[in-house]
Structures are given as C-alpha cells and as structure tokens.
Design a protein around this motif. Structure first.
Motif, mmCIF file in Angstrom:
data_model
loop_
_atom_site.group_PDB
_atom_site.id
_atom_site.type_symbol
_atom_site.label_atom_id
_atom_site.label_comp_id
_atom_site.label_asym_id
_atom_site.label_seq_id
_atom_site.Cartn_x
_atom_site.Cartn_y
_atom_site.Cartn_z
ATOM 1 N N VAL A 20 0.860 -1.185 0.000
ATOM 2 C CA VAL A 20 0.000 0.000 0.000
ATOM 3 C C VAL A 20 0.892 1.230 0.000
ATOM 4 O O VAL A 20 1.639 1.476 0.956
ATOM 5 C CB VAL A 20 -0.933 0.033 1.230
ATOM 6 C CG1 VAL A 20 -1.873 1.241 1.141
ATOM 7 C CG2 VAL A 20 -1.724 -1.259 1.348
ATOM 8 N N THR A 21 0.836 2.017 -1.064
ATOM 9 C CA THR A 21 1.631 3.233 -1.107
ATOM 10 C C THR A 21 0.937 4.327 -0.286
ATOM 11 O O THR A 21 -0.285 4.390 -0.217
ATOM 12 C CB THR A 21 1.859 3.728 -2.542
ATOM 13 O OG1 THR A 21 0.627 4.186 -3.105
ATOM 14 C CG2 THR A 21 2.434 2.616 -3.429
ATOM 15 N N LEU A 90 -1.507 -4.833 -4.987
ATOM 16 C CA LEU A 90 -0.731 -3.603 -5.096
ATOM 17 C C LEU A 90 -1.730 -2.459 -5.100
ATOM 18 O O LEU A 90 -2.515 -2.313 -6.055
ATOM 19 C CB LEU A 90 0.107 -3.580 -6.373
ATOM 20 C CG LEU A 90 0.813 -2.256 -6.699
ATOM 21 C CD1 LEU A 90 1.752 -1.831 -5.578
ATOM 22 C CD2 LEU A 90 1.563 -2.358 -8.025
ATOM 23 N N ILE A 91 -1.744 -1.674 -4.029
ATOM 24 C CA ILE A 91 -2.708 -0.581 -3.896
ATOM 25 C C ILE A 91 -1.986 0.741 -4.058
ATOM 26 O O ILE A 91 -1.220 1.178 -3.188
ATOM 27 C CB ILE A 91 -3.438 -0.652 -2.545
ATOM 28 C CG1 ILE A 91 -4.195 -1.988 -2.441
ATOM 29 C CG2 ILE A 91 -4.400 0.524 -2.401
ATOM 30 C CD1 ILE A 91 -4.955 -2.172 -1.144
ATOM 31 N N ASN A 92 -2.222 1.381 -5.190
ATOM 32 C CA ASN A 92 -1.593 2.659 -5.531
ATOM 33 C C ASN A 92 -2.431 3.785 -4.940
ATOM 34 O O ASN A 92 -3.303 4.355 -5.595
ATOM 35 C CB ASN A 92 -1.481 2.800 -7.048
ATOM 36 C CG ASN A 92 -0.501 1.825 -7.653
ATOM 37 O OD1 ASN A 92 0.465 1.415 -7.015
ATOM 38 N ND2 ASN A 92 -0.733 1.426 -8.898
ATOM 39 N N ASN A 93 -2.144 4.104 -3.693
ATOM 40 C CA ASN A 93 -2.960 5.035 -2.924
ATOM 41 C C ASN A 93 -2.336 6.411 -2.741
ATOM 42 O O ASN A 93 -3.044 7.409 -2.680
ATOM 43 C CB ASN A 93 -3.235 4.415 -1.545
ATOM 44 C CG ASN A 93 -3.679 5.441 -0.532
ATOM 45 O OD1 ASN A 93 -4.847 5.832 -0.489
ATOM 46 N ND2 ASN A 93 -2.744 5.886 0.305
ATOM 47 N N ALA A 94 -1.019 6.496 -2.653
ATOM 48 C CA ALA A 94 -0.359 7.756 -2.303
ATOM 49 C C ALA A 94 -0.681 8.862 -3.307
ATOM 50 O O ALA A 94 -0.921 8.602 -4.483
ATOM 51 C CB ALA A 94 1.150 7.551 -2.230
ATOM 52 N N GLY A 95 -0.661 10.075 -2.817
ATOM 53 C CA GLY A 95 -0.908 11.184 -3.731
ATOM 54 C C GLY A 95 -0.717 12.525 -3.057
ATOM 55 O O GLY A 95 -0.622 12.634 -1.831
ATOM 56 N N VAL A 134 -4.242 -5.112 -8.976
ATOM 57 C CA VAL A 134 -3.726 -3.754 -8.836
ATOM 58 C C VAL A 134 -4.920 -2.839 -8.619
ATOM 59 O O VAL A 134 -5.900 -2.891 -9.373
ATOM 60 C CB VAL A 134 -2.952 -3.302 -10.093
ATOM 61 C CG1 VAL A 134 -2.517 -1.841 -9.961
ATOM 62 C CG2 VAL A 134 -1.758 -4.208 -10.352
ATOM 63 N N VAL A 135 -4.857 -2.009 -7.594
ATOM 64 C CA VAL A 135 -5.916 -1.036 -7.315
ATOM 65 C C VAL A 135 -5.333 0.362 -7.430
ATOM 66 O O VAL A 135 -4.294 0.662 -6.830
ATOM 67 C CB VAL A 135 -6.512 -1.234 -5.912
ATOM 68 C CG1 VAL A 135 -7.625 -0.215 -5.652
ATOM 69 C CG2 VAL A 135 -7.043 -2.650 -5.746
#
Length: 296
Positions: A20-21, A90-95, A134-135
């Motif tokens: 989790v990013t 793989l959770i692409n959360n950061a922003g 991938v999310v």
C-alpha cells in the motif's frame, strides 16, 4: 453488491501480501490496518520511514515499512529492484493534492509526477511479481480533468486544481490501458480503481495555501466521512468479486459518502485512444515499459 458493505465483509487474507503506497496516514493507513487485521502481510510503502514506522506501530498484524518516494523515479526503481516474492495486492494510494507549482526530482509537475507517473512506473516494474490485483485510487476530480499533451507539466499556465484533475484523469486512463494490456497477454491479474468520496484526511492539509487549507478543514468537519469510511471503496476494489477495470466509489449523493458501489466516470476516462496515447507518453517520460508477454 452487498448492502452497507464494511470491513466485516473482507475475506480471510492470511498468507497474502499487500503493498500500500502512502500507508502512513489517511485512507492508506485505514486500508493497511483493515487488510492486516484480516491476516494479510502489509508493506507500507512510504516516503518518510519514521512516519511509516509510527503508523505500523498502530496496526494489529503483520507489517513492514519500505521507503518509496513516488516523486523520484530512482526511489521507485530502488523499491522495485529490492522486491522479491509475490504481491497479491498492489494498492496505488499515495498522492498529493492542490500543491503549489513545483517539480519532482525528474522534472515532472508534482501532482502528475506523484499521482500518475510514479505509480505508472512502480506498477510496471512490480507487475512480474503481482499475482492478484492492482488497485488505483483516483478521485471525483477526474471529471474536471484534461490531458494537455502540449503542456503536461503545466509550465505555461499553472493551476493547482487543473493539474490535480489532470493527474486523477490520468489514473483512470492508466487503469483502462493496463486492463487492455493485461487482457491481451492473457494475464490473470485484475486492475480496478476506487475513489473515497470526501474523506477527512491530511491530504487536504498539504495544499500550502492558508485560505484553501482553512476551507478544507471546515469542510472536513462539516461534510466529510472518516478516513476509515473513505477507505472502504479501496478495500472493496481490492477484494470483492469485480471485473477488471471496474471503478468503485461511495454510493451516496454525488458519490461523496456511503457504502461502496460502482462509480461513474467521465467521457474522457472512457476514451481508449486517449488512454493509449497517455500510456505511450508515460513510457517515454519514465523509461518504463509494460513487462509482460503473451502466454504460450
């Protein structure tokens, strides 16, 4: 879809690994905590290791913290090169959101570079390890987004809101083209997207604009749902029985709050030609390409 879906509906994730990013705060931390409580080994991929360790200490379950700065492709490559073993989620959360004009380490506009290009590179570099899903965490702001290929980095006329909306539209176009490519090579990996609606997180506190920060703070208190509720669409997108490419958000009025449900996306987010063109430009800018070949 299950009415009033909550973390109680999450499946047993024992033996699964989730990356989790941006998991040191906000919906990333809430998602990491929920996944760990269901048995997953959760890797908190964070820019600030100290904050990541502090966040991990609040999670009941198996965790580890690894350094990842999505605004620096060298850091993204180092993270990927240091990875071994399978990744189930793989959770692409950061922003980042609505920040003043500035560039990443590689010269990209900060919001595009962090929210889209960093995750584009990370996903493709890690894809050979991904076995499940991938999310990508997008935003309702994508409806106002426009991909300006003549000035992707917004150097001619900068608007923090316009740059943010462009990055969030890029997220959904990335999902569209990644789904197409995975299908083309008969990959079992799914890609889904989610948005949290209006969730009270510290994302709004990083605008570095006092008046906007004050407005966001008041809005968070009066209208926003808790970060735990904001994480539900991400968790649903990560674990529910969905089709590749599905987009999940809160089902309430304006998709601002409520239980997870299929979300609407803009006409531009459905544009396959736009998605293909953005992918090619993202490959050129990052030097990272799709790594999978068709199965025999």
């Amino acid at each position: 879809m299950t009415k009033n879906w909550s973390t109680e509906n999450l499946p047993d994730l024992t033996g699964r690994t989730a990356v989790v990013t941006g998991a040191n705060s906000g919906i990333g931390l809430s998602a990491a905590r929920a996944l760990a409580e269901k048995g997953a080994h959760v890797v908190l991929a964070v820019r600030d290791r100290a904050k990541g360790e502090a966040a991990a200490a609040t999670i009941d379950g198996s965790t580890e913290v690894r350094a990842l700065d999505l605004a620096d492709l060298a850091s993204v490559r180092a993270f990927a090169e240091g990875w071994s073993g399978d990744i189930d989620l793989l959770i692409n959360n950061a922003g980042v959101m609505l920040v003043p004009q500035r560039a990443t380490a590689d010269g990209f506009e900060m919001q595009l570079g962090t929210n889209h290009l960093g995750h584009f590179a990370l996903t493709n570099l890690l894809l050979p390890h991904v076995t499940g899903r991938v999310v990508v965490v997008a935003s309702g702001a994508h409806w106002r987004g426009k991909i300006d290929f003549d000035d992707l980095n917004r150097t001619k006329r900068y608007s923090s809101a316009g740059a943010y909306a462009q990055s969030k539209l890029a997220n959904l176009l990335f999902v569209r083209e990644l789904r197409r490519r995975l299908t083309e090579v008969d990959s079992p990996v799914l890609v889904t997207a989610a948005h949290p609606g209006w969730a009270a997180t510290n994302l709004q506190g990083h605008t570095e604009r006092p008046l906007l920060h004050a407005f966001m703070a008041v809005g968070n208190k009066l209208f926003a749902q808790h970060a735990d509720a904001g994480a539900l669409p991400t968790l649903y997108a990560a674990t529910a029985d969905l089709a590749s490419g599905d987009y999940i958000g809160p089902k309430g009025i304006g998709e601002m709050r409520g239980a997870p449900a299929l979300a609407k996306r803009s006409k531009a987010a459905h544009d396959q030609a736009l998605a293909t063109r953005l992918w090619a430009e993202s490959e050129r800018l990052t030097g990272v390409t799709f790594p999978l070949n068709a199965t025999a």
